[in-house]
Design a protein around this motif. Sequence first.
Motif, PDB file in Angstrom:
ATOM      1  N   SER D  11      57.889 -36.130  16.976  1.00 47.33           N
ATOM      2  CA  SER D  11      57.060 -36.698  18.052  1.00 47.33           C
ATOM      3  C   SER D  11      55.583 -36.552  17.710  1.00 47.33           C
ATOM      4  CB  SER D  11      57.340 -35.937  19.354  1.00 47.33           C
ATOM      5  OG  SER D  11      56.883 -34.595  19.214  1.00 47.33           O
ATOM      6  N   PRO D  12      54.730 -37.316  18.393  1.00 54.73           N
ATOM      7  CA  PRO D  12      53.288 -37.167  18.190  1.00 54.73           C
ATOM      8  C   PRO D  12      52.814 -35.735  18.464  1.00 54.73           C
ATOM      9  CG  PRO D  12      53.737 -39.190  19.409  1.00 54.73           C
ATOM     10  CD  PRO D  12      55.049 -38.465  19.286  1.00 54.73           C
ATOM     11  N   GLU D  13      53.388 -35.119  19.493  1.00 54.79           N
ATOM     12  CA  GLU D  13      52.947 -33.753  19.812  1.00 54.79           C
ATOM     13  C   GLU D  13      53.244 -32.788  18.665  1.00 54.79           C
ATOM     14  OE1 GLU D  13      54.241 -32.230  23.602  1.00 54.79           O
ATOM     15  OE2 GLU D  13      53.425 -30.236  23.188  1.00 54.79           O
ATOM     16  N   GLU D  14      54.449 -32.909  18.088  1.00 50.69           N
ATOM     17  CA  GLU D  14      54.767 -32.062  16.928  1.00 50.69           C
ATOM     18  C   GLU D  14      53.875 -32.415  15.744  1.00 50.69           C
ATOM     19  OE1 GLU D  14      58.897 -31.783  15.815  1.00 50.69           O
ATOM     20  OE2 GLU D  14      59.524 -31.520  17.900  1.00 50.69           O
ATOM     21  N   GLY D  15      53.500 -33.660  15.647  1.00 45.81           N
ATOM     22  CA  GLY D  15      52.594 -34.080  14.578  1.00 45.81           C
ATOM     23  C   GLY D  15      51.216 -33.454  14.751  1.00 45.81           C
ATOM     24  N   PHE D  16      50.808 -33.342  15.998  1.00 48.36           N
ATOM     25  CA  PHE D  16      49.515 -32.708  16.272  1.00 48.36           C
ATOM     26  C   PHE D  16      49.562 -31.224  15.899  1.00 48.36           C
ATOM     27  CE2 PHE D  16      45.991 -31.190  18.952  1.00 48.36           C
ATOM     28  CZ  PHE D  16      45.044 -32.154  18.703  1.00 48.36           C
ATOM     29  N   ASP D  17      50.694 -30.589  16.217  1.00 47.76           N
ATOM     30  CA  ASP D  17      50.847 -29.173  15.839  1.00 47.76           C
ATOM     31  C   ASP D  17      50.826 -29.016  14.309  1.00 47.76           C
ATOM     32  OD1 ASP D  17      50.924 -28.328  18.461  1.00 47.76           O
ATOM     33  OD2 ASP D  17      53.101 -28.414  18.606  1.00 47.76           O
ATOM     34  N   LEU D  18      51.425 -29.975  13.619  1.00 48.64           N
ATOM     35  CA  LEU D  18      51.396 -29.917  12.156  1.00 48.64           C
ATOM     36  C   LEU D  18      49.962 -30.073  11.637  1.00 48.64           C
ATOM     37  CD1 LEU D  18      52.746 -29.732   9.417  1.00 48.64           C
ATOM     38  CD2 LEU D  18      53.330 -32.154   9.570  1.00 48.64           C
ATOM     39  N   ALA D  68      51.726 -40.991   8.155  1.00 47.35           N
ATOM     40  CA  ALA D  68      53.003 -40.662   7.513  1.00 47.35           C
ATOM     41  C   ALA D  68      54.182 -40.989   8.419  1.00 47.35           C
ATOM     42  CB  ALA D  68      53.029 -39.181   7.124  1.00 47.35           C
ATOM     43  N   ASN D  69      53.966 -40.937   9.717  1.00 42.87           N
ATOM     44  CA  ASN D  69      55.040 -41.169  10.683  1.00 42.87           C
ATOM     45  C   ASN D  69      55.003 -42.576  11.278  1.00 42.87           C
ATOM     46  OD1 ASN D  69      56.616 -38.497  11.351  1.00 42.87           O
ATOM     47  ND2 ASN D  69      54.498 -37.894  10.938  1.00 42.87           N
ATOM     48  N   GLY D  70      54.300 -43.473  10.618  1.00 49.26           N
ATOM     49  CA  GLY D  70      54.190 -44.834  11.153  1.00 49.26           C
ATOM     50  C   GLY D  70      53.660 -44.814  12.567  1.00 49.26           C
ATOM     51  N   CYS D  71      52.819 -43.811  12.831  1.00 45.47           N
ATOM     52  CA  CYS D  71      52.207 -43.641  14.173  1.00 45.47           C
ATOM     53  C   CYS D  71      53.245 -43.485  15.265  1.00 45.47           C
ATOM     54  CB  CYS D  71      51.229 -44.783  14.477  1.00 45.47           C
ATOM     55  SG  CYS D  71      49.904 -44.884  13.270  1.00 45.47           S
ATOM     56  N   TRP D  72      54.480 -43.078  14.892  1.00 42.85           N
ATOM     57  CA  TRP D  72      55.560 -42.831  15.862  1.00 42.85           C
ATOM     58  C   TRP D  72      55.853 -44.045  16.741  1.00 42.85           C
ATOM     59  CZ3 TRP D  72      51.549 -39.315  15.060  1.00 42.85           C
ATOM     60  CH2 TRP D  72      51.910 -38.132  14.398  1.00 42.85           C
ATOM     61  N   ARG D  73      55.676 -45.218  16.192  1.00 48.39           N
ATOM     62  CA  ARG D  73      55.963 -46.409  16.985  1.00 48.39           C
ATOM     63  C   ARG D  73      57.453 -46.691  17.025  1.00 48.39           C
ATOM     64  NH1 ARG D  73      51.065 -50.096  14.853  1.00 48.39           N
ATOM     65  NH2 ARG D  73      51.701 -48.944  13.024  1.00 48.39           N
TER      66      ARG D  73
ATOM     67  N   MET F   1      57.106 -32.366  30.384  1.00 46.76           N
ATOM     68  CA  MET F   1      56.750 -33.586  29.636  1.00 46.76           C
ATOM     69  C   MET F   1      55.672 -33.264  28.600  1.00 46.76           C
ATOM     70  SD  MET F   1      55.159 -37.191  31.015  1.00 46.76           S
ATOM     71  CE  MET F   1      54.670 -38.420  29.784  1.00 46.76           C
ATOM     72  N   SER F   2      55.733 -33.965  27.508  1.00 45.14           N
ATOM     73  CA  SER F   2      54.749 -33.752  26.441  1.00 45.14           C
ATOM     74  C   SER F   2      53.356 -34.201  26.902  1.00 45.14           C
ATOM     75  CB  SER F   2      55.160 -34.574  25.221  1.00 45.14           C
ATOM     76  OG  SER F   2      54.132 -34.578  24.251  1.00 45.14           O
ATOM     77  N   TRP F   3      52.341 -33.494  26.426  1.00 44.61           N
ATOM     78  CA  TRP F   3      50.975 -33.939  26.725  1.00 44.61           C
ATOM     79  C   TRP F   3      50.609 -35.142  25.836  1.00 44.61           C
ATOM     80  CZ3 TRP F   3      47.205 -34.171  22.989  1.00 44.61           C
ATOM     81  CH2 TRP F   3      47.422 -33.436  21.811  1.00 44.61           C
ATOM     82  N   LEU F   4      51.433 -35.424  24.859  1.00 45.43           N
ATOM     83  CA  LEU F   4      51.155 -36.526  23.933  1.00 45.43           C
ATOM     84  C   LEU F   4      52.444 -37.289  23.625  1.00 45.43           C
ATOM     85  CD1 LEU F   4      48.949 -37.820  22.117  1.00 45.43           C
ATOM     86  CD2 LEU F   4      49.633 -36.237  20.308  1.00 45.43           C
ATOM     87  N   PRO F   5      52.972 -37.991  24.608  1.00 39.99           N
ATOM     88  CA  PRO F   5      54.255 -38.655  24.373  1.00 39.99           C
ATOM     89  C   PRO F   5      54.164 -39.818  23.389  1.00 39.99           C
ATOM     90  CG  PRO F   5      53.369 -39.202  26.552  1.00 39.99           C
ATOM     91  CD  PRO F   5      52.481 -38.135  25.983  1.00 39.99           C
ATOM     92  N   THR F   6      52.990 -40.420  23.291  1.00 45.73           N
ATOM     93  CA  THR F   6      52.837 -41.593  22.428  1.00 45.73           C
ATOM     94  C   THR F   6      51.364 -41.815  22.114  1.00 45.73           C
ATOM     95  OG1 THR F   6      53.186 -43.993  22.280  1.00 45.73           O
ATOM     96  CG2 THR F   6      52.676 -43.115  24.457  1.00 45.73           C
ATOM     97  N   LEU F   7      51.098 -42.540  21.024  1.00 45.95           N
ATOM     98  CA  LEU F   7      49.719 -42.941  20.715  1.00 45.95           C
ATOM     99  C   LEU F   7      49.426 -44.346  21.233  1.00 45.95           C
ATOM    100  CD1 LEU F   7      49.189 -41.599  17.060  1.00 45.95           C
ATOM    101  CD2 LEU F   7      48.625 -40.504  19.226  1.00 45.95           C
ATOM    102  N   ILE F   8      50.452 -44.977  21.781  1.00 42.45           N
ATOM    103  CA  ILE F   8      50.297 -46.359  22.259  1.00 42.45           C
ATOM    104  C   ILE F   8      49.627 -46.363  23.632  1.00 42.45           C
ATOM    105  CG2 ILE F   8      51.519 -48.512  22.781  1.00 42.45           C
ATOM    106  CD1 ILE F   8      51.673 -47.486  19.812  1.00 42.45           C
ATOM    107  N   THR F   9      48.620 -47.201  23.757  1.00 46.15           N
ATOM    108  CA  THR F   9      47.945 -47.341  25.052  1.00 46.15           C
ATOM    109  C   THR F   9      47.872 -48.818  25.431  1.00 46.15           C
ATOM    110  OG1 THR F   9      45.694 -47.598  24.167  1.00 46.15           O
ATOM    111  CG2 THR F   9      46.488 -45.332  24.498  1.00 46.15           C
TER     112      THR F   9
END
Lengths: 73, 73, 73, 73, 73, 73
Positions: D11-18, D68-73, F1-9
């Motif tokens: 997930s993006p959140e785990e990516g932020f932690d990384l 690296a994660n294709g922006c988690w799309r 819930m995640s504070w960062l569920p997605t980068l999509i806005t």
Amino acid sequence: MSWLPTLITKSPEEGFDLALKLSRMAVKKTQPDDAVRGRLRADYEDSADSLTMASGVVAQNFQTVAAANGCWR
Amino acid sequence: MSWLPTLITKSPEEGFDLALKLSRMAVKKTQPDDAVRGRLRADYEDSADSLTMASGVVAQNFQTVAAANGCWR
Amino acid sequence: MSWLPTLITKSPEEGFDLALKLSRMAVKKTQPDDAVRGRLRADYEDSADSLTMASGVVAQNFQTVAAANGCWR
Amino acid sequence: MSWLPTLITKSPEEGFDLALKLSRMAVKKTQPDDAVRGRLRADYEDSADSLTMASGVVAQNFQTVAAANGCWR
Amino acid sequence: MSWLPTLITKSPEEGFDLALKLSRMAVKKTQPDDAVRGRLRADYEDSADSLTMASGVVAQNFQTVAAANGCWR
Amino acid sequence: MSWLPTLITKSPEEGFDLALKLSRMAVKKTQPDDAVRGRLRADYEDSADSLTMASGVVAQNFQTVAAANGCWR
């Protein structure tokens, strides 16, 4: 005529000059007073760290210009 | 002849040297006086933070050069 | 043999080590004197901001290395 | 096991932690002494500019991880 | 209406102006008080390094805007 | 819930707000104490250079968010 009609340049060297221009124009747009900028020039052109910082801005802009030109390949 | 005829290099190592050249050339274009730059050299080459800043500029330029060369794959 | 024969690494961890190497090599190319760099080490390894700056340079180089390796996917 | 087996996260959140981990690991590789880093922590965690600088390093690493994660799309 | 309805601009010059706007808006979102920002303006518009730093932020944002516009090719 | 569920806005403006959130969250993860961050706020919101630095971090994060959203084209 626009000061920035295009990001396309004939050569990498001209692209580097455009990167310098972009870097300086951002300064000019923030501090439009020619006399003040002229006075400040004495500060940064005699400071190693100021010149390195300026080189960093040029590097960022050069990356943009290079990408726009397909890296002149 | 241009000081920057191309961003293409034969190897990653030559690309790194080009990144160094780009970093220094931006300084030279901002402070063209060789004597002043020579004097300033004594400042930054004896400062850890100045050297780290300079390394950051090289990193930015190296990214541009690497991309231009398809990362030499 | 070149100190930088390729940007390709077997793993992300090795890629990170290469990013560290690139960051240090730019410092070395700017200040080639081992004794001076050794002395400066005492400065930056005891400064939070110096270490953060150094980490920023590594981050920039790691981005380049990761891209070269297709992010090791 | 590697401390960095992959840049892929769930997930993006785990990516932020990384990205945070990458930022800290570069500091650790430069200053391996836990006691020194612990002491320096008191410096940067009480300085607005130090924290902003640290946030800038995380931003750079997060960009790498997101790509690296294709922006988690 | 949104202050940022799109990243698309008609020309590189308008894109540069948008990059300036993005840079200033991030400051405004962090310090919303117009009077304080007005007072601080006197600080950075008279400092070479402050202006260079500001130019660096514009360069970063301009890269984003240029990419969004396919570099106006 | 995640504070960062997605980068999509939904829009560029929401993407800019997300970039601000990412910038602040990296600070919060480094200094989790709300009282300390509140106190430090007084430092950076009254310093031109601190605000410019903060704007630079937002610019970096905005580039990531914009790329994730295909620049909202």
